[in-house]
Design a protein around this motif. Structure first.
Motif, PDB file in Angstrom:
ATOM      1  N   VAL A  34       0.836  -1.205   0.000  1.00 42.83           N
ATOM      2  CA  VAL A  34       0.000   0.000   0.000  1.00 42.83           C
ATOM      3  C   VAL A  34       0.868   1.251   0.000  1.00 42.83           C
ATOM      4  O   VAL A  34       0.640   2.192  -0.784  1.00 42.83           O
ATOM      5  N   ALA A  35       1.872   1.290   0.877  1.00 43.80           N
ATOM      6  CA  ALA A  35       2.752   2.460   0.958  1.00 43.80           C
ATOM      7  C   ALA A  35       3.526   2.641  -0.350  1.00 43.80           C
ATOM      8  O   ALA A  35       3.680   3.772  -0.843  1.00 43.80           O
ATOM      9  N   GLY A  36       4.028   1.545  -0.909  1.00 46.23           N
ATOM     10  CA  GLY A  36       4.771   1.631  -2.149  1.00 46.23           C
ATOM     11  C   GLY A  36       3.913   2.095  -3.316  1.00 46.23           C
ATOM     12  O   GLY A  36       4.355   2.917  -4.134  1.00 46.23           O
ATOM     13  N   HIS A  37       2.692   1.596  -3.393  1.00 43.10           N
ATOM     14  CA  HIS A  37       1.812   1.996  -4.496  1.00 43.10           C
ATOM     15  C   HIS A  37       1.417   3.466  -4.359  1.00 43.10           C
ATOM     16  O   HIS A  37       1.323   4.185  -5.371  1.00 43.10           O
ATOM     17  N   LEU A  38       1.185   3.914  -3.135  1.00 44.31           N
ATOM     18  CA  LEU A  38       0.838   5.323  -2.926  1.00 44.31           C
ATOM     19  C   LEU A  38       1.980   6.222  -3.375  1.00 44.31           C
ATOM     20  O   LEU A  38       1.754   7.239  -4.049  1.00 44.31           O
ATOM     21  N   TYR A  39       3.207   5.854  -3.026  1.00 42.61           N
ATOM     22  CA  TYR A  39       4.357   6.654  -3.447  1.00 42.61           C
ATOM     23  C   TYR A  39       4.482   6.638  -4.971  1.00 42.61           C
ATOM     24  O   TYR A  39       4.676   7.695  -5.589  1.00 42.61           O
ATOM     25  N   TYR A  40       4.368   5.470  -5.586  1.00 41.80           N
ATOM     26  CA  TYR A  40       4.517   5.370  -7.040  1.00 41.80           C
ATOM     27  C   TYR A  40       3.403   6.135  -7.756  1.00 41.80           C
ATOM     28  O   TYR A  40       3.635   6.787  -8.781  1.00 41.80           O
ATOM     29  N   PHE A  41       2.205   6.091  -7.219  1.00 39.94           N
ATOM     30  CA  PHE A  41       1.088   6.820  -7.820  1.00 39.94           C
ATOM     31  C   PHE A  41       1.336   8.328  -7.776  1.00 39.94           C
ATOM     32  O   PHE A  41       1.129   9.037  -8.772  1.00 39.94           O
ATOM     33  N   LEU A  42       1.784   8.834  -6.617  1.00 39.04           N
ATOM     34  CA  LEU A  42       1.950  10.278  -6.453  1.00 39.04           C
ATOM     35  C   LEU A  42       3.160  10.824  -7.200  1.00 39.04           C
ATOM     36  O   LEU A  42       3.175  12.001  -7.574  1.00 39.04           O
ATOM     37  N   THR A  43       4.170  10.006  -7.419  1.00 44.93           N
ATOM     38  CA  THR A  43       5.401  10.499  -8.045  1.00 44.93           C
ATOM     39  C   THR A  43       5.539  10.119  -9.523  1.00 44.93           C
ATOM     40  O   THR A  43       6.324  10.756 -10.238  1.00 44.93           O
ATOM     41  N   VAL A  44       4.799   9.118  -9.984  1.00 43.02           N
ATOM     42  CA  VAL A  44       4.936   8.666 -11.376  1.00 43.02           C
ATOM     43  C   VAL A  44       3.599   8.705 -12.116  1.00 43.02           C
ATOM     44  O   VAL A  44       3.455   9.409 -13.127  1.00 43.02           O
ATOM     45  N   LEU A  45       2.613   7.962 -11.639  1.00 42.73           N
ATOM     46  CA  LEU A  45       1.359   7.837 -12.367  1.00 42.73           C
ATOM     47  C   LEU A  45       0.583   9.145 -12.424  1.00 42.73           C
ATOM     48  O   LEU A  45       0.112   9.562 -13.492  1.00 42.73           O
ATOM     49  N   HIS A  46       0.442   9.809 -11.279  1.00 46.95           N
ATOM     50  CA  HIS A  46      -0.302  11.072 -11.259  1.00 46.95           C
ATOM     51  C   HIS A  46       0.390  12.160 -12.072  1.00 46.95           C
ATOM     52  O   HIS A  46      -0.283  12.869 -12.848  1.00 46.95           O
ATOM     53  N   PRO A  47       1.710  12.352 -11.953  1.00 48.03           N
ATOM     54  CA  PRO A  47       2.370  13.345 -12.812  1.00 48.03           C
ATOM     55  C   PRO A  47       2.241  13.043 -14.304  1.00 48.03           C
ATOM     56  O   PRO A  47       2.127  13.965 -15.121  1.00 48.03           O
ATOM     57  N   LEU A  48       2.269  11.764 -14.686  1.00 49.48           N
ATOM     58  CA  LEU A  48       2.102  11.407 -16.093  1.00 49.48           C
ATOM     59  C   LEU A  48       0.715  11.784 -16.601  1.00 49.48           C
ATOM     60  O   LEU A  48       0.539  12.165 -17.769  1.00 49.48           O
ATOM     61  N   ALA A  49      -0.277  11.678 -15.733  1.00 51.57           N
ATOM     62  CA  ALA A  49      -1.658  11.959 -16.143  1.00 51.57           C
ATOM     63  C   ALA A  49      -1.990  13.443 -16.099  1.00 51.57           C
ATOM     64  O   ALA A  49      -2.774  13.931 -16.920  1.00 51.57           O
ATOM     65  N   THR A  50      -1.410  14.173 -15.144  1.00 50.73           N
ATOM     66  CA  THR A  50      -1.790  15.579 -14.941  1.00 50.73           C
ATOM     67  C   THR A  50      -0.645  16.559 -15.172  1.00 50.73           C
ATOM     68  O   THR A  50      -0.898  17.755 -15.310  1.00 50.73           O
ATOM     69  N   GLY A  51       0.593  16.063 -15.170  1.00 52.01           N
ATOM     70  CA  GLY A  51       1.733  16.966 -15.312  1.00 52.01           C
ATOM     71  C   GLY A  51       2.122  17.649 -14.023  1.00 52.01           C
ATOM     72  O   GLY A  51       2.991  18.527 -14.014  1.00 52.01           O
ATOM     73  N   LYS A  52       1.526  17.258 -12.906  1.00 52.50           N
ATOM     74  CA  LYS A  52       1.801  17.883 -11.612  1.00 52.50           C
ATOM     75  C   LYS A  52       2.367  16.844 -10.647  1.00 52.50           C
ATOM     76  O   LYS A  52       1.778  15.775 -10.481  1.00 52.50           O
ATOM     77  N   ASN A  53       3.480  17.192 -10.034  1.00 54.16           N
ATOM     78  CA  ASN A  53       4.096  16.312  -9.036  1.00 54.16           C
ATOM     79  C   ASN A  53       3.670  16.767  -7.650  1.00 54.16           C
ATOM     80  O   ASN A  53       4.048  17.851  -7.186  1.00 54.16           O
ATOM     81  N   MET A  54       2.879  15.948  -6.989  1.00 56.14           N
ATOM     82  CA  MET A  54       2.348  16.316  -5.673  1.00 56.14           C
ATOM     83  C   MET A  54       3.292  15.941  -4.533  1.00 56.14           C
ATOM     84  O   MET A  54       3.006  16.242  -3.374  1.00 56.14           O
ATOM     85  N   LEU A  55       4.396  15.280  -4.837  1.00 53.79           N
ATOM     86  CA  LEU A  55       5.257  14.773  -3.764  1.00 53.79           C
ATOM     87  C   LEU A  55       6.720  15.122  -4.045  1.00 53.79           C
ATOM     88  O   LEU A  55       7.580  14.249  -4.102  1.00 53.79           O
ATOM     89  N   LYS A  56       6.990  16.396  -4.222  1.00 45.62           N
ATOM     90  CA  LYS A  56       8.359  16.821  -4.469  1.00 45.62           C
ATOM     91  C   LYS A  56       9.191  16.706  -3.193  1.00 45.62           C
ATOM     92  O   LYS A  56       8.687  16.874  -2.083  1.00 45.62           O
TER      93      LYS A  56
END
Length: 262
Positions: A177-199
């Protein structure tokens, strides 16, 4: 062929430091230098007795020396190192931030009574494994010489093996769960929106790391020394009395102690 010393010196800093602390913690336990429950994550002690070191020290205990301990340590030495030398090359602060974010996520998840576990080291290692599997999804893994599979499925294969061997699966699931949350916020979400929420925060640099180590480690060692002296005439395997600790936590802590020392 490199010597063990050369191999150790070649390891990247964060993976080397974390693996070393896990090894030292288990060695100290086997030498009788400290009881594990003084480092376990028990929120009642954290908030009522201000034993804040528990929020950190519980990540360094992977259990007693065993095959499972060796596997977890090898995960750090292989997959953590591959991440730090590959995806996070010359980005030590980013790798450390991933570890910190994973630790904070696990602490929040563990605050839920049904998801509580006294030691989150295995979960943090499993988070590293999960992130590695997403960063290198097509890498080939030979599972104990029995079957070959892609790295993408490796965390789930290890989870299945824990089920087969009767090991607790909650730490593995928390790590996923922790790993997927990190990967989603740093890779998947930026790819979809162009915004990195976890700099990575700017303050997280080498000087800050050194200051934190110089301040936190001596404070913890001093407090542990005081606890050891205070418990010299008591059963040091028992944690300090805390009337507010409910019966369920007491039972879970004792079961964890039996699993660690049994």
């Amino acid at each position: 062929m490199s010597t063990p010393a050369e191999f150790y010196n070649s390891l990247p800093p964060i993976s080397k430091a974390y693996g070393t602390m896990c090894l030292v913690a288990t060695a100290a336990f086997h030498l009788g230098l400290f009881p594990p429950l003084y480092t376990a994550l028990i929120y009642e002690y954290v908030f009522k007795h201000f034993e804040v070191w528990r929020l950190v020290t519980n990540f360094f205990f992977l259990g007693k020396f065993s095959i499972n301990f060796g596997i977890r340590l090898l995960m750090i030495a292989r997959y953590g190192v591959q991440l730090e030398k590959g995806v996070f090359e010359r980005r030590t602060a980013d790798f450390l931030w991933m570890m910190i974010f994973g630790a904070l996520t696990l602490l929040v998840l563990s605050a839920i009574p049904l998801l509580w576990t006294p030691f989150l080291g295995v979960s943090l290692v499993f988070m590293l494994l999960y992130v590695w599997s997403r960063e290198f999804p097509n890498a080939k893994i030979n599972l104990y010489g029995l079957v070959q599979l892609k790295a993408f499925y490796f965390p789930w294969a290890m989870l299945a093996l824990d089920v087969i061997f009767g090991s607790p699966i909650l730490p593995d699931l928390l790590g996923i769960v922790a790993g997927h949350l990190y990967y989603f916020l740093t890779v998947l979400h930026p790819l979809a929106t162009g915004k990195n929420m976890l700099k990575t925060p700017r303050w997280l640099g080498k000087n800050c790391i050194k200051v934190c180590i110089l301040i936190v480690v001596p404070m913890f060692l001093l407090d542990q020394g005081i606890n050891w002296l205070a418990a010299s005439e008591l059963d040091i395997r028992q944690p300090p009395p805390c009337p507010g600790l409910n019966r369920r936590l007491v039972r879970l802590v004792r079961l964890s102690e039996e699993e660690v020392t049994g």
